[in-house]
Design a protein around this motif. Structure first.
Motif, short mmCIF file in Angstrom:
data_model
loop_
_atom_site.label_atom_id
_atom_site.label_comp_id
_atom_site.label_asym_id
_atom_site.label_seq_id
_atom_site.Cartn_x
_atom_site.Cartn_y
_atom_site.Cartn_z
N PRO A 94 49.29 45.33 36.89
CA PRO A 94 48.46 46.35 37.51
C PRO A 94 46.99 45.93 37.55
O PRO A 94 46.56 45.08 36.76
N PRO A 95 46.18 46.51 38.46
CA PRO A 95 44.78 46.07 38.61
C PRO A 95 43.97 46.14 37.34
O PRO A 95 43.08 45.32 37.13
N ASP A 96 44.27 47.12 36.45
CA ASP A 96 43.45 47.23 35.24
C ASP A 96 43.75 46.13 34.23
O ASP A 96 43.10 46.04 33.20
N ARG A 97 44.73 45.27 34.53
CA ARG A 97 45.03 44.17 33.64
C ARG A 97 44.44 42.85 34.12
O ARG A 97 44.65 41.83 33.50
N ILE A 98 43.73 42.85 35.25
CA ILE A 98 43.09 41.63 35.72
C ILE A 98 41.77 41.51 34.98
O ILE A 98 40.70 41.89 35.47
N ASP A 99 41.84 41.01 33.77
CA ASP A 99 40.66 40.92 32.93
C ASP A 99 40.13 39.49 32.89
O ASP A 99 40.69 38.58 33.48
N ARG A 100 39.01 39.33 32.21
CA ARG A 100 38.35 38.03 32.05
C ARG A 100 38.11 37.38 33.41
O ARG A 100 38.30 36.18 33.59
N LEU A 101 37.67 38.19 34.37
CA LEU A 101 37.45 37.73 35.74
C LEU A 101 36.08 37.06 35.85
O LEU A 101 35.07 37.61 35.43
N LEU A 102 36.07 35.86 36.42
CA LEU A 102 34.84 35.10 36.59
C LEU A 102 34.28 35.23 38.00
O LEU A 102 33.07 35.32 38.21
N SER A 103 35.16 35.21 39.00
CA SER A 103 34.74 35.30 40.40
C SER A 103 35.95 35.61 41.25
O SER A 103 37.10 35.50 40.80
N ALA A 141 41.54 35.19 45.97
CA ALA A 141 41.55 34.04 45.08
C ALA A 141 40.60 34.38 43.95
O ALA A 141 39.43 34.68 44.17
N ILE A 142 41.12 34.41 42.73
CA ILE A 142 40.31 34.83 41.60
C ILE A 142 40.18 33.70 40.59
O ILE A 142 41.11 32.92 40.38
N GLY A 143 39.01 33.61 40.00
CA GLY A 143 38.80 32.70 38.89
C GLY A 143 38.83 33.50 37.60
O GLY A 143 38.09 34.48 37.46
N ARG A 144 39.71 33.12 36.67
CA ARG A 144 39.87 33.87 35.43
C ARG A 144 39.86 32.94 34.23
O ARG A 144 40.26 31.78 34.32
N HIS A 145 39.39 33.46 33.12
CA HIS A 145 39.53 32.78 31.83
C HIS A 145 40.86 33.21 31.24
O HIS A 145 41.09 34.41 31.01
N LEU A 146 41.76 32.28 31.01
CA LEU A 146 43.05 32.64 30.43
C LEU A 146 42.99 32.78 28.91
O LEU A 146 43.84 33.41 28.31
#
Length: 239
Positions: free
Chosen positions: A2-11, A22-27
């Motif tokens: 769900p959208p509220d779980r797309i955390d640690r978003l960089l760009s 296209a998302i940049g995330r810290h895993l």
């Protein structure tokens, strides 16, 4: 997811068809933690992922990368190789072909800031030192070279979103007016602007907003200048 779980978003960058991000995330979950981190976070834990806006789910992970940018048709995605450890070092530009799901080019640059990358359709325009490069499926070539006088070390060259022009703000620290150069990517020719307070490209890149102490100007790509006599105040702009 769900959208509220797309955390640690960089760009993030929206695809031209409006169906994906296209998302940049810290895993690594420690990336934005306020707790004491005793071991360094691996920069390779910064990944590029595709988020489907219809299903609201992450549908693919293409590996390490930061600052994704779509080409005009959506076939290609460019991004930078992650850097870490607080060190400012040049990073490679990667071209990813979404139709075959693989990297098809890796471009080496000497730029650290990397604000000088934009897609002109399905051709990538980028600055490498003083050389303006243009990459497409036929290869990579130098399109123009910019004179050193227009690229001082205290400048920040930013390319327009359509890849046609650069604006280089020289010595802009927010305390006093500065000089800016508006540079044609294809020729390296420049126009000098003095007494500038701030500059900002439109979202499509065809216009540049220039703020002065006593007025504003919109500069069209054909050279037309639109002027409004208003005093300088710290306002935000929505294009």
């Amino acid at each position: 997811v769900p959208p509220d779980r797309i955390d640690r978003l960089l760009s993030s960058a929206r695809s031209p068809d409006g169906q994906r991000l296209a998302i940049g995330r810290h895993l690594d979950p420690r990336a934005f933690s306020r707790a004491l981190i005793r071991t360094p976070i691996d920069p390779a834990s910064q990944h590029i992922q595709f988020f489907d806006l219809r299903s609201l789910r992450i549908v693919d992970d293409i590996g390490p990368g930061v600052r994704p940018l779509w080409s005009g048709s959506g076939r290609f995605l460019s991004y930078h190789v992650p850097q870490g450890g607080g060190e400012q070092v040049p990073t490679d530009l990667v071209i990813f072909d979404t139709s075959v799901r693989r990297e098809i080019a890796r471009l080496q640059t000497t730029d650290i800031v990397n604000s000088s990358v934009a897609w002109d359709g399905d051709a990538l325009v980028y600055l490498n030192g003083s050389d303006v490069h243009r990459w497409d499926v036929a290869g990579d070539r130098i399109m123009a070279s910019i004179a050193a006088a227009y690229l001082p070390i205290n400048g920040l060259p930013v390319i327009s979103p359509d890849g046609r022009m650069f604006v280089n703000a020289v010595g802009a620290d927010g305390t006093a007016p500065f000089t800016a150069f508006v540079i044609e990517a294809a020729t390296g020719r420049a126009t000098t602007l003095t007494g500038v307070r701030w500059v900002e490209w439109s979202r499509t890149g065809h216009r540049l907003l220039v703020r002065y102490d006593d007025h504003r100007e919109l500069l069209d790509e054909n050279g037309t200048v639109h002027r409004a006599d208003v005093p300088f105040v710290g306002t935000s702009v929505e294009w």
